[in-house]
Design an enzyme around this catalytic site. Structure first.
Site, PDB file in Angstrom:
ATOM      1  CG  HIS A  43       5.312  74.806  45.474  1.00  0.00           C
ATOM      2  ND1 HIS A  43       4.789  74.955  46.583  1.00  0.00           N
ATOM      3  CD2 HIS A  43       6.858  75.361  45.669  1.00  0.00           C
ATOM      4  CE1 HIS A  43       5.721  75.404  47.448  1.00  0.00           C
ATOM      5  NE2 HIS A  43       6.856  75.788  47.106  1.00  0.00           N
ATOM      6  CD  GLU A  70       1.142  76.877  45.414  1.00  0.00           C
ATOM      7  OE1 GLU A  70      -0.110  76.928  45.671  1.00  0.00           O
ATOM      8  OE2 GLU A  70       1.833  75.860  45.769  1.00  0.00           O
ATOM      9  CG  HIS A 190      -1.148  71.518  52.420  1.00  0.00           C
ATOM     10  ND1 HIS A 190      -0.026  71.736  51.655  1.00  0.00           N
ATOM     11  CD2 HIS A 190      -0.813  70.434  52.969  1.00  0.00           C
ATOM     12  CE1 HIS A 190       1.172  70.700  51.979  1.00  0.00           C
ATOM     13  NE2 HIS A 190       0.242  69.894  52.918  1.00  0.00           N
TER      14      HIS A 190
END
Length: 237
Positions: A43, A70, A190
């Site tokens: 990410h 991401e 998450h």
């Protein structure tokens, strides 16, 4: 079986804290795959405070499982993804100063923007996923963007599960059922951990992939990376 994608941002954070190239991000990704990980997630953020854009390029020839990038589709991110062409891009509406992801997309408000972004990625053979809260209207909105998958933002579940409130899974179950009805693939991520992953996976129908980074890396400090990856794989069977 739900696939395990290992988010390696924290390895880059550790490297960056001292400069140099220890630990080596590419080597860690190779080892994680050798230990059984079925994907690698990164990410990158515009300030490159952990994963750098060059890391994304360096990882491309070494990730032979699924490669998931991401991020918020700002111009620099769009250019990077189009250059690297990962297996999957997951669109996340991060503010630039966010410590970590803290909300899913408003797929209704940002529909036109997301339609354009998704179309560009899909035209280049990149699977698209949109990060969303477990809200049915937002999942319906994600379908209208043309995305292939959604990724359910699981922080709220993880927090409530830690308090003993297993009923917090219900909105995720309903979201998964709707995604299936709409023909959307389902990912999640998450704050998923060894503590809560088995319950989440067992309750969520059609879960294709989980992306886990912070918990997996911190658990590995005590239990070892190879061992922890195998523990996740066993819980995801």
């Amino acid at each position: 079986m739900t696939k395990l994608s290992v988010n390696i941002n924290k390895i880059a954070t550790l490297r960056n804290s001292r400069g140099g190239d220890v630990p080596n991000v590419v080597q860690f990704a190779k080892d994680a795959q050798r230990f059984g990980a079925e994907g690698i997630t990164i990410h990158p953020r515009p300030d490159e405070r952990h994963i750098r854009y060059q890391d994304a390029r360096d990882l491309k020839p070494e990730v032979y499982t699924e490669y998931n990038i991401e991020g918020n589709p700002v111009e620099s991110f769009l250019k990077l993804v189009m250059e690297v062409k990962p297996t999957q891009v997951t669109l996340v509406p991060d503010a630039e100063d966010a410590i970590t992801s803290n909300a899913g997309w408003d797929t209704i408000k940002h529909k036109d923007f997301l339609v354009d972004v998704v179309k560009e990625f899909k035209n280049n053979g990149i699977r698209t996923s949109i990060f969303v809260d477990p809200v049915l209207a937002q999942i319906e909105g994600a379908k209208l963007t043309g995305a292939d998958r959604i990724e359910l933002y699981t922080e709220a579940f993880a927090h409530q599960y830690g308090l003993g409130n297993k009923a917090a899974i219900q909105s995720y179950v309903e979201s998964a059922q709707l995604a299936s009805e709409l023909g959307l693939g389902l990912n999640a991520g998450h704050d998923l951990s060894l503590e809560n992953i088995k319950f989440f996976k067992d309750e969520i129908p059609g879960l294709l992939e989980v992306s886990i980074g912070h918990a997996l890396i911190t658990e590995s400090l005590y239990l070892g990376v190879e061992n922890v990856i195998q523990m996740y794989l066993n819980k995801l069977k």
